[in-house]
Design an enzyme around this catalytic site. Structure first.
Site, short mmCIF file in Angstrom:
data_model
loop_
_atom_site.label_atom_id
_atom_site.label_comp_id
_atom_site.label_asym_id
_atom_site.label_seq_id
_atom_site.Cartn_x
_atom_site.Cartn_y
_atom_site.Cartn_z
N ASP A 330 91.18 38.01 -40.23
CA ASP A 330 92.59 37.96 -39.87
C ASP A 330 92.92 36.61 -39.21
O ASP A 330 92.07 36.02 -38.55
CB ASP A 330 92.87 39.11 -38.89
N GLU A 359 92.30 34.79 -43.92
CA GLU A 359 93.76 34.77 -44.06
C GLU A 359 94.27 33.39 -43.67
O GLU A 359 94.21 33.01 -42.51
CB GLU A 359 94.41 35.83 -43.16
#
Ligand code: CA
Length: 615
Positions: A330, A359
């Protein structure tokens, strides 16, 4: 009398032992394994004032390398060295003061499953299905709320918990496999004991515990095992940048520099260019990296060496415990970049086959390419990260669907995007997508236009990269970012008892939903067996008369993909593609079965596409 005194003394003895045992209230990681390549192990011990005690371990092959004491006396960081010869078993970590035992805690070394540890990995041959466990399927209605967890289920609240769980995922493994998917990426399933908005999973309050409303650690491990048997890989979503402010170690900070602290709440700028911008100021850089993601999510300081070791070990623990195939990181741009490279290297050292996608929410291709492993960055930074979420391509596909094709617009926008693939060391090491949990559903992005939806699906499954699908796309789910995240992330139809439409059984679906489901199923399953579409090279032709044509090819196989971006029929001749089409005399549309003589002319109806395997 004597007996009573004995009883009293005995009771005091038992009491003291119990108190001593209770001196430790938390041990992380909860266990470790023998035969790990990295012989070091950090054991975090937490308990009232145990920081001054002296740890003693007496177990063959286990030695105490060093003891880390921090500002908060409730912590001890024990650094152990495990010899290659160490046997599985449980040893005692004894805590002493002036030679007197003050407490002890058992610690288990499990036998490592060598076979499992050598597995792992996902690549261009895969199609990844992303799902949000709370919003996918409720496989166990008894766990929707949990007495020890703050937020209770409330399906009427778009931002609340809806009751989906790991059991719901497990119940539908055949559905994913039938759809043509080969890997599942679950949004974080570990504990998020937050008072609100806990469903999305990104405010972690225990890095070692599955959220009880989603299941147990054992259930997760069993899900992975069952998924593997169905040919499905599992990608775990991990967060290193922040955690939830209800995390137990945030409530009793080991040291002031465990997190980045400010006089007043300071949010990250989220302006990632400051990382590679040769003209950036240090102030801007600090704001991006040290600012908080949200007021409920403190920014972890990965430069604290105890925390860095803790986070790396947490990853190794999950990979070993659950036999993961991949990890999705993330907010990869916001933690310390040096730490992220260190983390990636440490995980690769232990698990060479495991793959990681980060990400990278940055739509500018030059800035994006900086993050791919071995990128020739002028500042010398190497992220060590192999796969990037392809936000630049996502943004261009999204925009292309709403423009007339023209100079750098419409279909040409995608052409120009891919022309810039020279920026990537390995262009196909991008995770391509049309939507994910952070943006509108793709059918909404496509303006609820079935033709545009179909163009997008064709691009997703035939362009270079690792396609990432998102729950609900297959049945034209809508969800508008403008209405807020809760409303955007609707429950998957059929996942809850009483749902009128059911995507799993195809009952109650509209005609268009049936068409969408079949289209996805057909292309995804075809791709599974088509090497050219999976790993072949890409050759693209400048769009002409609203038609965009490209080829995926290997030495043995060629696939022509043609997309008509106009809403009117278009006819084109294939003569122009001779250099790649070569001596092929015909091609078969993999969806309709239509055979096209080559070279020849092909007509595409408005906003349709054709995937043609050449003979
Ligand atoms: Ca449930």
């Amino acid at each position: 009398m004597r007996k009573s005194i004995f009883c009293i003394l005995f009771s005091i003895g038992v009491l003291t032992t119990l108190q001593a045992l209770n001196v430790v209230d938390r041990v992380e990681p909860p266990n470790w394994w023998t035969a790990m390549k990295n012989p070091s192990l950090q054991v975090l011990l937490h308990g009232q004032n145990l920081g001054g005690l002296t740890p003693v371990v007496n177990y063959p092959g286990v030695t105490i390398d060093s003891v880390g004491r921090v500002a908060n006396a409730n912590y001890l960081f024990l650094y152990l060295k495990l010899a290659g010869t160490v046997k599985p078993g449980t040893f005692q970590i004894v805590l002493k003061e002036n030679g007197k035992e003050m407490g002890r805690v058992p610690y288990e070394l499990k036998a490592r499953e060598q076979e499992a540890a050598s597995k792992g990995g996902f690549d261009q041959r895969d199609v990844v299905y992303l799902l949000m466990p709370d919003r996918f399927a409720n496989g166990d209605t008894t766990n929707d709320s949990h007495p020890s967890l703050l937020e209770k289920a409330n399906r009427a609240n778009p931002d609340g918990r809806h009751g989906g769980d790991l059991k719901g995922v497990e119940n539908h493994l055949d559905f994913f496999a039938g759809l043509g998917m080969t890997a599942l990426w679950l949004n974080p399933f570990v504990e998020n004991n937050m008072p609100a908005f806990s469903y999305h999973g990104y405010a972690i309050t225990d890095f070692y515990q599955t959220d009880a409303r989603l299941g147990t650690n054992q259930q997760f491990a069993s899900l992975v095992e069952k998924a593997h048997k169905k040919g499905l890989k599992i990608i775990q979503d991990m967060v290193f940048n922040h955690c939830g402010n209800n995390h137990w170690f945030i409530k009793d900070l080991p040291a002031p520099d465990w997190i980045h602290q400010f006089d007043t709440y300071t949010r990250s700028s989220f302006k990632a260019p400051v990382i590679m911008d040769p003209h950036a100021s240090e102030a801007d850089r600090r704001l991006l990296l040290d600012g908080w993601f949200d007021h409920m999510m403190p920014d972890l300081n990965q430069k604290n060496p105890h925390l860095a070791a803790y986070l790396i070990q947490n990853t190794l623990w999950w990979v070993e415990f659950a036999n993961l195939d991949g990890i999705r990181v993330d907010t990869h741009m916001y933690p310390d970049p040096g730490f992220m490279a260190q983390w990636r290297t440490a995980v690769r050292d232990e698990y060479p086959n495991l793959k990681v996608v980060g990400e990278l929410w940055i739509e500018n291709k030059a800035l994006h390419s900086y993050w791919m492993k071995d990128a020739p960055n002028p500042d010398g930074y190497n992220s060590e990260l192999e796969y990037l979420t392809d936000f630049p391509l996502f943004a261009d596909i999204r925009q292309s669907l709403h423009e007339q094709t023209g100079w750098e617009r419409g279909a040409e926008r995608i052409y120009y995007n891919l022309a810039q693939d020279f920026l990537y060391k390995r262009p196909a090491d991008n995770l391509t997508f049309l939507t994910n949990h952070d943006v509108s559903q793709f059918y909404t992005i496509a303006g609820e236009d079935f033709g545009k939806f179909r163009l997008g699906i064709t691009l997703l499954f035939t362009l270079r990269g690792i396609p990432q699908f998102y729950q609900g796309m297959e049945v034209l789910m809508t969800g508008d970012q403008g209405e807020g995240h809760g409303l955007m992330r609707k429950d998957f139809p059929g996942g809850w008892p009483g749902d009128t439409a059911n995507a799993f059984t195809a009952k109650g679906l509209t005609t268009d939903q049936h068409l969408a489901l079949n289209y996805v199923k057909t292309i995804a399953n075809w791709r599974k067996g088509c090497q050219a579409a999976q790993t072949g090279r890409l050759m693209q032709f400048i769009p002409s008369n609203d038609v965009y044509v490209y080829f995926r090819y290997t030495d043995k196989q060629k696939v022509m993909v043609a997309l008509n971006f106009s809403d009117q029929p278009r006819t084109f001749t294939t003569e122009r593609f001779r250099e790649i089409a070569g001596s092929s005399t015909s091609g078969t549309d993999i969806v309709t079965g239509t055979v096209h003589p080559l070279p020849g002319t092909i007509t595409l109806q408005g906003r349709t596409s054709a995937i043609i395997e050449l003979k």
